[in-house]
Write an enzyme that holds these catalytic residues in place. Structure first.
Site, short mmCIF file in Angstrom:
data_model
loop_
_atom_site.label_atom_id
_atom_site.label_comp_id
_atom_site.label_asym_id
_atom_site.label_seq_id
_atom_site.Cartn_x
_atom_site.Cartn_y
_atom_site.Cartn_z
N HIS A 101 0.85 -1.19 0.00
CA HIS A 101 0.00 0.00 0.00
C HIS A 101 0.89 1.25 0.00
CE1 HIS A 101 -3.54 -2.38 2.03
NE2 HIS A 101 -3.31 -2.77 0.79
C1 LIG Z 1 -0.97 -7.61 -4.34
C2 LIG Z 1 -1.72 -6.37 -3.95
C3 LIG Z 1 -2.94 -6.48 -3.30
C4 LIG Z 1 -3.65 -5.33 -2.93
N1 LIG Z 1 -4.90 -5.48 -2.40
C5 LIG Z 1 -5.64 -4.39 -2.15
C6 LIG Z 1 -7.01 -4.54 -1.75
O1 LIG Z 1 -7.54 -5.64 -1.64
N2 LIG Z 1 -7.72 -3.41 -1.52
C7 LIG Z 1 -7.16 -2.16 -1.63
O2 LIG Z 1 -7.86 -1.19 -1.34
N3 LIG Z 1 -5.89 -1.99 -2.04
C8 LIG Z 1 -5.13 -3.07 -2.34
N4 LIG Z 1 -3.86 -2.92 -2.83
C9 LIG Z 1 -3.33 -1.54 -3.05
C10 LIG Z 1 -3.95 -0.81 -4.25
O3 LIG Z 1 -4.26 -1.72 -5.25
C11 LIG Z 1 -3.00 0.28 -4.75
O4 LIG Z 1 -2.79 1.21 -3.70
C12 LIG Z 1 -3.53 1.07 -5.97
O5 LIG Z 1 -4.05 0.20 -6.94
C13 LIG Z 1 -2.42 1.95 -6.56
O6 LIG Z 1 -2.92 2.64 -7.68
P1 LIG Z 1 -2.04 3.71 -8.47
O7 LIG Z 1 -2.90 4.33 -9.50
O8 LIG Z 1 -1.37 4.61 -7.49
O9 LIG Z 1 -0.86 2.87 -9.15
P2 LIG Z 1 -0.93 1.65 -10.18
O10 LIG Z 1 -2.29 1.06 -10.24
O11 LIG Z 1 0.18 0.77 -9.82
O12 LIG Z 1 -0.67 2.32 -11.60
C14 LIG Z 1 0.60 2.73 -12.06
C15 LIG Z 1 0.74 2.29 -13.51
O13 LIG Z 1 1.78 3.02 -14.13
C16 LIG Z 1 2.54 2.13 -14.95
N5 LIG Z 1 3.87 2.73 -15.06
C17 LIG Z 1 4.74 2.96 -14.06
N6 LIG Z 1 5.80 3.63 -14.50
C18 LIG Z 1 5.59 3.86 -15.82
C19 LIG Z 1 6.34 4.55 -16.82
N7 LIG Z 1 7.49 5.16 -16.54
N8 LIG Z 1 5.83 4.58 -18.08
C20 LIG Z 1 4.64 3.98 -18.36
N9 LIG Z 1 3.89 3.34 -17.44
C21 LIG Z 1 4.36 3.29 -16.18
C22 LIG Z 1 2.51 0.82 -14.18
O14 LIG Z 1 2.83 -0.28 -14.99
C23 LIG Z 1 1.08 0.81 -13.67
O15 LIG Z 1 0.20 0.23 -14.61
C24 LIG Z 1 -3.11 -4.05 -3.20
C25 LIG Z 1 -1.88 -3.93 -3.85
C26 LIG Z 1 -1.19 -5.08 -4.23
C27 LIG Z 1 0.12 -4.95 -4.96
#
Ligand SMILES: Cc1cc2nc3c(=O)[nH]c(=O)nc-3n(C[C@H](O)[C@H](O)[C@H](O)COP(=O)(O)OP(=O)(O)OC[C@H]3O[C@@H](n4cnc5c(N)ncnc54)[C@H](O)[C@@H]3O)c2cc1C
Length: 529
Positions: free
Chosen positions: A464
Site C-alpha cells: 500500500h
Molecule cells: C498484491 C496487492 C494487493 C492489494 N490489495 C488491495 C485490496 O484488496 N484493496 C485495496 O484497497 N488496495 C489493495 N492494494 C493496493 C492498491 O491496489 C494500490 O494502492 C492502488 O491500486 C495503486 O494505484 P495507483 O494508481 O497509485 O498505481 P498503479 O495502479 O500501480 O498504476 C501505475 C501504472 O503506471 C505504470 N507505469 C509505471 N511507470 C511507468 C512509466 N514510466 N511509463 C509507463 N507506465 C508506467 C505501471 O505499470 C502501472 O500500470 C493491493 C496492492 C497489491 C500490490
C-alpha cells in the site's frame, strides 16, 4: 512529425484508468495513455480466487526494497501491478474507503477541498454498491461493490465466530462502523474482478478519442521553460516524443511517479546532483514521505481438514481494532487468508525471481489447503521512508525504502496486533471446528520480547505504497491541492503518491477517488497555469 494529444496520461493503472475514462467522456478531447506493461491478462486476473497466481509474473513489477534497518537489514518484496489496469489487476479487491478522520487530516494539513465531506461525492461516484449496509454508498458507479459474505468460506465464518467469542463487535460494513469484525466488501461483478480496468478502462477504450499505447516506458517529461509540453517514451528500442496540447498527468504509482519527476529534473537538488541530473525545478519533497502499511506474515495456522475451495477473494473477513484504547481510528486490520501461498517457500521463490528473473515454482504448488494465514496489517503507521533514483536511466528501478518500524511505536502496535491474531487462533471456535494448531510463531515464542523479535523477522509489505509526491502547501509538498506540480505548468500527479498520509484502510478505493477528483479538476478548468 511529433504527434499531439490534448492530454497525456503516464501509467494506465488504477488512477490513470479512471482519468482516461472521465476525460474521454468529452468527445472533443483526445487522450493518450502510455503504459509500460503488456495489455494481455487472463483468468488469473479476472477470477477473484486466483490473485495469488499473478504475483511474480509479468503483471508484477516485483520491486525489492533497500535493506530495512527496522527489519534487521532484510529486503522487502514489494508487489505493484504492471500493464493496463496496473495494481488494480492484482489487488485483492477489498473495498474500504479511508476513514473520515483520514481525509479530514489531509484537509487540516493544507490539502483544502479533501475533507471527508468534500470527497464523499467522489467516493459515491465510483461505487455501485449492491447491498444496503452503507447509507452513504453510491449505487450508479463503475465499481461493483458486494459483501464477501455471499461467497464466504466456512473458515472465514469461524474467524468471525472467534472474534465474537473474544468480545469484538460484529460489523456489517467497514465503511460505516470502523471497529469490529466482519465480512469485507469487495469489488466483484458477476464473479469477476471489477477494478479500474473492467470498471473504467475497458469501457473507455471503445471511444475513438482514447488511445492506449502499451509497452511504452515513459522516461522523461518534456519541459519548455517551466511548462510541461509532452513526454519522451521508449518503445521497441526507440525513443519517441509526443506532445500534450493541454496537460500531462502522471499516474505511474507511488514508486514510479517520483522516479519520473526526478529523471526530468524535478526534485531535491542535492539528490539530483548526486545522480548527475540538471535541476529544472527544485522540489525537495519529491520521493520523500514514502510509506506503506507493514504486513506481518502470520500467525500461520494448520487445520484438521481443508475448508471448501474458495469462491470469493480468499481474504474475505477481517477485524479492525485499536492497538491501544482511545484511538480515533483503528490502527490494526487483521485479515484472514485461506489458500494463500505466503509461506517460506513463497519467499524463497521471491528471492529466486530476483536473482534469476524467473519464478522457479508454480505458485499453486505452494498452497497447502489446510494452512490458513492471518495477515495483520498496521494501517496507521508513523514510519516514513523515501524513493530515490539509482541511476539516470528510466529502465532501472528506483531505490525504495518504507523504513518499516523506524518509529518504535509501529513495532509495538504490530506486536500487539499479532498477539490479538494469536488469541483468535487460540479461540474455542477454531479449536472445536478445526482443531487449529499454530505453526508460526509456534510454541517456542512466548514472551512479548520473543514475539517482537518474531514480528521483525516476519514483516513484509501490504503493498500500500503512498505519499511520495504528497499534496499540500508547505515547502515539501510536491503537488498543490488541485494536484498540480508546484512550480511547473501543464503537469499534475494523480495516484497513491499524492496522499499526504496513507488512509487507515485498504487504499484502492481512495486511489480511484483521487482519479475521479483529478478528472473533475481538469474538466472544470482548474488550469495548471
Ligand atoms: C498484491 C496487492 C494487493 C492489494 N490489495 C488491495 C485490496 O484488496 N484493496 C485495496 O484497497 N488496495 C489493495 N492494494 C493496493 C492498491 O491496489 C494500490 O494502492 C492502488 O491500486 C495503486 O494505484 P495507483 O494508481 O497509485 O498505481 P498503479 O495502479 O500501480 O498504476 C501505475 C501504472 O503506471 C505504470 N507505469 C509505471 N511507470 C511507468 C512509466 N514510466 N511509463 C509507463 N507506465 C508506467 C505501471 O505499470 C502501472 O500500470 C493491493 C496492492 C497489491 C500490490
Amino acid at each position: 512529425m511529433t504527434e499531439t494529444f490534448d492530454y497525456i496520461i503516464v501509467g494506465g493503472g488504477t488512477a490513470g484508468s479512471v482519468i482516461a475514462n472521465r476525460l474521454t467522456e468529452d468527445p472533443d478531447v483526445t487522450v493518450l495513455v502510455l503504459e509500460e506493461g503488456d495489455p494481455r491478462i487472463g483468468d488469473t486476473v479476472t477470477d477473484p480466487t486466483r490473485w495469488n497466481e499473478v504475483l511474480l509474473t509479468e503483471l508484477d513489477w516485483a520491486y525489492m526494497s533497500e535493506p530495512q534497518p527496522g527489519l534487521r537489514g532484510s529486503q522487502v518484496y514489494s508487489a505493484a501491478g504492471r500493464g493496463p489496469g496496473g495494481t488494480s489487476n492484482v489487488y485483492h479487491m477489498i473495498h474500504t474507503r479511508g476513514r473520515r478522520a483520514d481525509y479530514d487530516s489531509w484537509a487540516y494539513g493544507g490539502a483544502t477541498g479533501w475533507s471527508a465531506d468534500e470527497v464523499l461525492p467522489f467516493l459515491q461516484r465510483l461505487e455501485n454498491q449492491r447491498d444496503d449496509t452503507n447509507p452513504t454508498a453510491g449505487h450508479d458507479g463503475p465499481i461493483n461493490v458486494i459483501s464477501a459474505k455471499h461467497t464466504g468460506n466456512p473458515v472465514s465464518q469461524v474467524f468471525l465466530d472467534a472474534c465474537a467469542e473474544l468480545g469484538y463487535p460484529t460489523v456489517d460494513d467497514f465503511n460505516v462502523d470502523m471497529f469490529g469484525a466482519g465480512w469485507q466488501h469487495v469489488d466483484i461483478a458477476d464473479g469477476r474482478r471489477c477494478g479500474a480496468r473492467a470498471g473504467y478502462l475497458e469501457p473507455a477504450l471503445r471511444r475513438s478519442n482514447l488511445t492506449l499505447l502499451a509497452g511504452a516506458l515513459v522516461g522523461r517529461l518534456v519541459l519548455e521553460n517551466r511548462r510541461c509540453v509532452g513526454v519522451e517514451y521508449l518503445r521497441g528500442g526507440q525513443t519517441i516524443t509526443v506532445r500534450a496540447a493541454r496537460e500531462v498527468i502522471v499516474s505511474a504509482g507511488a514508486i514510479q511517479s517520483p522516479k519520473l519527476l526526478m529523471l526530468s529534473g524535478i526534485g531535491n537538488p542535492d539528490h539530483l546532483a548526486e545522480i548527475g541530473i540538471p535541476v529544472r525545478v527544485a522540489l525537495p519533497g519529491v520521493g520523500e514521505n514514502f510509506h506503506d502499511h507493514p504486513l506481518i506474515i502470520g500467525p500461520i495456522g494448520y487445520l484438521s481438514e481443508p475448508p471448501p475451495d474458495p469462491l470469493g477473494n480468499v481474504t474475505e473477513a477481517a477485524l479492525f481494532w485499536g492497538s491501544v484504547p482511545g484511538l480515533a481510528v483503528p490502527d490494526m486490520e487483521i485479515c484472514m487468508v485461506h489458500r494463500a501461498p505466503f509461506g517460506e517457500n513463497f519467499f524463497a521463490n521471491v528471492i529466486k525471481r530476483v536473482q534469476t528473473g524467473q519464478p522457479l515454482q508454480d505458485v499453486t504448488d505452494l498452497v497447502d489447503p489446510r494452512v490458513i494465514l492471518s495477515l495483520p496489517g498496521l494501517v496507521r503507521p508513523l514510519s516514513r521512508g523515501w524513493v530515490r533514483l539509482a541511476k539516470d536511466d528510466p529502465t532501472v528501478h528506483p531505490r525504495i525504502s518504507a523504513n518499516y518500524y523506524a518509529e518504535p511505536v509501529d513495532l509495538e502496535a504490530a506486536t500487539t496486533m499479532v498477539q490479538v491474531a494469536r488469541d483468535i487462533y487460540a479461540s474455542k471456535a477454531f479449536r472445536e471446528r478445526y482443531d487449529l494448531q499454530e505453526l508460526a510463531p509456534g510454541p517456542d515464542v512466548k514472551s512479548r520480547k520473543e514475539l517482537k523479535a518474531w514480528v521483525r523477522a516476519n514483516t513484509g509489505s501490504y503493498y500500500h505504497f503512498a505519499g511520495s509526491c504528497r499534496m499540500g502547501v508547505d515547502h515539501l509538498a510536491v503537488v498543490d491541492p488541485q494536484l498540480r506540480v508546484r512550480g511547473v505548468e501543464g503537469l499534475r500527479v494523480a495516484d497513491a503518491s499524492v496522499m499526504p498520509s496513507i488512509v487507515s484502510a485498504n487504499p484502492h478505493t481512495t486511489v480511484v477517488m483521487i482519479g475521479e477528483r483529478a478528472a473533475d479538476f481538469i474538466r472544470n478548468g482548474e488550469s495548471t497555469r
